[in-house]
Design a protein around this motif. Structure first.
Motif, PDB file in Angstrom:
ATOM      1  N   GLU A  87       0.799  -1.218   0.000  1.00  0.00           N
ATOM      2  CA  GLU A  87       0.000   0.000   0.000  1.00  0.00           C
ATOM      3  C   GLU A  87       0.835   1.273   0.000  1.00  0.00           C
ATOM      4  O   GLU A  87       0.331   2.342  -0.300  1.00  0.00           O
ATOM      5  CB  GLU A  87      -0.953   0.007   1.199  1.00  0.00           C
ATOM      6  CG  GLU A  87      -1.994  -1.083   1.111  1.00  0.00           C
ATOM      7  CD  GLU A  87      -3.099  -0.928   2.132  1.00  0.00           C
ATOM      8  OE1 GLU A  87      -3.240   0.149   2.764  1.00  0.00           O
ATOM      9  OE2 GLU A  87      -3.843  -1.906   2.305  1.00  0.00           O
ATOM     10  N   TYR A  88       2.115   1.152   0.353  1.00  0.00           N
ATOM     11  CA  TYR A  88       3.018   2.305   0.357  1.00  0.00           C
ATOM     12  C   TYR A  88       4.438   1.781   0.209  1.00  0.00           C
ATOM     13  O   TYR A  88       4.807   0.783   0.819  1.00  0.00           O
ATOM     14  CB  TYR A  88       2.892   3.090   1.672  1.00  0.00           C
ATOM     15  CG  TYR A  88       3.925   4.189   1.824  1.00  0.00           C
ATOM     16  CD1 TYR A  88       3.785   5.385   1.143  1.00  0.00           C
ATOM     17  CD2 TYR A  88       5.037   4.009   2.637  1.00  0.00           C
ATOM     18  CE1 TYR A  88       4.729   6.403   1.267  1.00  0.00           C
ATOM     19  CE2 TYR A  88       5.987   5.019   2.776  1.00  0.00           C
ATOM     20  CZ  TYR A  88       5.824   6.217   2.087  1.00  0.00           C
ATOM     21  OH  TYR A  88       6.768   7.205   2.209  1.00  0.00           O
ATOM     22  N   GLY A  89       5.228   2.481  -0.602  1.00  0.00           N
ATOM     23  CA  GLY A  89       6.629   2.145  -0.758  1.00  0.00           C
ATOM     24  C   GLY A  89       6.862   1.051  -1.780  1.00  0.00           C
ATOM     25  O   GLY A  89       5.960   0.705  -2.544  1.00  0.00           O
ATOM     26  N   PRO A  90       8.076   0.528  -1.771  1.00  0.00           N
ATOM     27  CA  PRO A  90       9.125   0.784  -0.787  1.00  0.00           C
ATOM     28  C   PRO A  90       9.657   2.209  -0.909  1.00  0.00           C
ATOM     29  O   PRO A  90       9.707   2.764  -2.003  1.00  0.00           O
ATOM     30  CB  PRO A  90      10.204  -0.242  -1.117  1.00  0.00           C
ATOM     31  CG  PRO A  90       9.983  -0.571  -2.560  1.00  0.00           C
ATOM     32  CD  PRO A  90       8.511  -0.417  -2.812  1.00  0.00           C
ATOM     33  N   ALA A  91      10.015   2.768   0.238  1.00  0.00           N
ATOM     34  CA  ALA A  91      10.480   4.152   0.281  1.00  0.00           C
ATOM     35  C   ALA A  91      11.679   4.282   1.217  1.00  0.00           C
ATOM     36  O   ALA A  91      11.717   3.661   2.275  1.00  0.00           O
ATOM     37  CB  ALA A  91       9.357   5.066   0.766  1.00  0.00           C
ATOM     38  N   ARG A  99      11.285   1.269   3.915  1.00  0.00           N
ATOM     39  CA  ARG A  99      10.102   0.563   4.394  1.00  0.00           C
ATOM     40  C   ARG A  99       9.024   0.457   3.333  1.00  0.00           C
ATOM     41  O   ARG A  99       9.070   1.131   2.299  1.00  0.00           O
ATOM     42  CB  ARG A  99       9.530   1.267   5.615  1.00  0.00           C
ATOM     43  CG  ARG A  99       8.942   2.634   5.278  1.00  0.00           C
ATOM     44  CD  ARG A  99       8.430   3.329   6.502  1.00  0.00           C
ATOM     45  NE  ARG A  99       7.834   4.621   6.165  1.00  0.00           N
ATOM     46  CZ  ARG A  99       6.879   5.193   6.855  1.00  0.00           C
ATOM     47  NH1 ARG A  99       6.416   4.597   7.933  1.00  0.00           N
ATOM     48  NH2 ARG A  99       6.402   6.356   6.497  1.00  0.00           N
ATOM     49  N   PHE A 100       8.039  -0.393   3.641  1.00  0.00           N
ATOM     50  CA  PHE A 100       6.809  -0.473   2.861  1.00  0.00           C
ATOM     51  C   PHE A 100       5.670  -0.847   3.801  1.00  0.00           C
ATOM     52  O   PHE A 100       5.890  -1.362   4.894  1.00  0.00           O
ATOM     53  CB  PHE A 100       6.928  -1.463   1.695  1.00  0.00           C
ATOM     54  CG  PHE A 100       7.103  -2.903   2.077  1.00  0.00           C
ATOM     55  CD1 PHE A 100       6.003  -3.740   2.240  1.00  0.00           C
ATOM     56  CD2 PHE A 100       8.371  -3.438   2.245  1.00  0.00           C
ATOM     57  CE1 PHE A 100       6.180  -5.072   2.585  1.00  0.00           C
ATOM     58  CE2 PHE A 100       8.548  -4.776   2.584  1.00  0.00           C
ATOM     59  CZ  PHE A 100       7.447  -5.592   2.757  1.00  0.00           C
ATOM     60  N   TYR A 101       4.441  -0.516   3.378  1.00  0.00           N
ATOM     61  CA  TYR A 101       3.236  -0.870   4.125  1.00  0.00           C
ATOM     62  C   TYR A 101       2.496  -1.967   3.373  1.00  0.00           C
ATOM     63  O   TYR A 101       2.382  -1.939   2.151  1.00  0.00           O
ATOM     64  CB  TYR A 101       2.287   0.328   4.223  1.00  0.00           C
ATOM     65  CG  TYR A 101       2.601   1.384   5.246  1.00  0.00           C
ATOM     66  CD1 TYR A 101       3.775   1.411   5.979  1.00  0.00           C
ATOM     67  CD2 TYR A 101       1.685   2.417   5.465  1.00  0.00           C
ATOM     68  CE1 TYR A 101       4.027   2.409   6.903  1.00  0.00           C
ATOM     69  CE2 TYR A 101       1.927   3.414   6.385  1.00  0.00           C
ATOM     70  CZ  TYR A 101       3.091   3.409   7.096  1.00  0.00           C
ATOM     71  OH  TYR A 101       3.347   4.401   8.008  1.00  0.00           O
ATOM     72  N   ASN A 111       3.813  -1.942   8.882  1.00  0.00           N
ATOM     73  CA  ASN A 111       4.979  -1.220   8.413  1.00  0.00           C
ATOM     74  C   ASN A 111       6.164  -2.178   8.477  1.00  0.00           C
ATOM     75  O   ASN A 111       6.604  -2.538   9.563  1.00  0.00           O
ATOM     76  CB  ASN A 111       5.193  -0.009   9.331  1.00  0.00           C
ATOM     77  CG  ASN A 111       6.464   0.748   9.064  1.00  0.00           C
ATOM     78  OD1 ASN A 111       6.956   0.826   7.949  1.00  0.00           O
ATOM     79  ND2 ASN A 111       7.010   1.337  10.120  1.00  0.00           N
ATOM     80  N   ILE A 112       6.650  -2.633   7.324  1.00  0.00           N
ATOM     81  CA  ILE A 112       7.824  -3.510   7.279  1.00  0.00           C
ATOM     82  C   ILE A 112       9.014  -2.604   6.993  1.00  0.00           C
ATOM     83  O   ILE A 112       9.006  -1.851   6.017  1.00  0.00           O
ATOM     84  CB  ILE A 112       7.701  -4.572   6.166  1.00  0.00           C
ATOM     85  CG1 ILE A 112       6.377  -5.333   6.262  1.00  0.00           C
ATOM     86  CG2 ILE A 112       8.915  -5.499   6.187  1.00  0.00           C
ATOM     87  CD1 ILE A 112       6.266  -6.309   7.380  1.00  0.00           C
TER      88      ILE A 112
END
Length: 129
Positions: A87-91, A99-101, A111-112
């Motif tokens: 849902e977000y990232g990787p950033a 991280r990514f969500y 949040n990984i």
């Protein structure tokens, strides 16, 4: 891949749904299973923390759980291969994490993350450093 830190507890109507996400993809062992509670973990010593936040950083929502791993790319590949949508990232975040969500099967936003290694500038008085 090994998990180095988990932050939070998760309430769930069906604890079996978590096995694929936390056990199969993240590689955590079931340390305890009483039917009504399953505890996932690893043999390594882990840090325990509780975070309180108004946002998740970089304008993201506050995640329900943060899991630090030693190899973010392997975790990302495992999540995608298992069909979990990122849902977000990787950033690469300005505070030093990559991280990514992703959502776990219980609907929790996870949040990984991995801390990026700091690279020191070369030392002008010591060649090679």
């Amino acid at each position: 891949m090994k998990v180095t830190r988990i932050v939070a507890n998760i309430a769930a109507a069906d604890i079996a749904a978590a096995r694929r996400f936390y056990g199969d993809v993240l590689g955590l062992d079931i340390l305890m299973d009483h039917g009504w509670i399953a505890t996932y973990g690893a043999p390594a010593q882990m840090s325990v923390q509780v975070s309180v936040a108004t946002e998740g950083g970089s304008g993201t929502p506050v995640p329900d759980l943060s899991i630090e791993v030693d190899d973010l790319d392997a975790a990302l590949e495992g999540m995608r291969a298992a069909g979990f949508a990122v849902e977000y990232g990787p950033a690469d975040e300005p505070w030093g994490v990559r991280r990514f969500y992703v959502r776990d099967p219980l609907g929790k936003l996870v949040n990984i993350l991995s801390h990026r290694r700091a690279t020191a500038p070369p030392c002008p008085t010591i060649p090679g450093h």
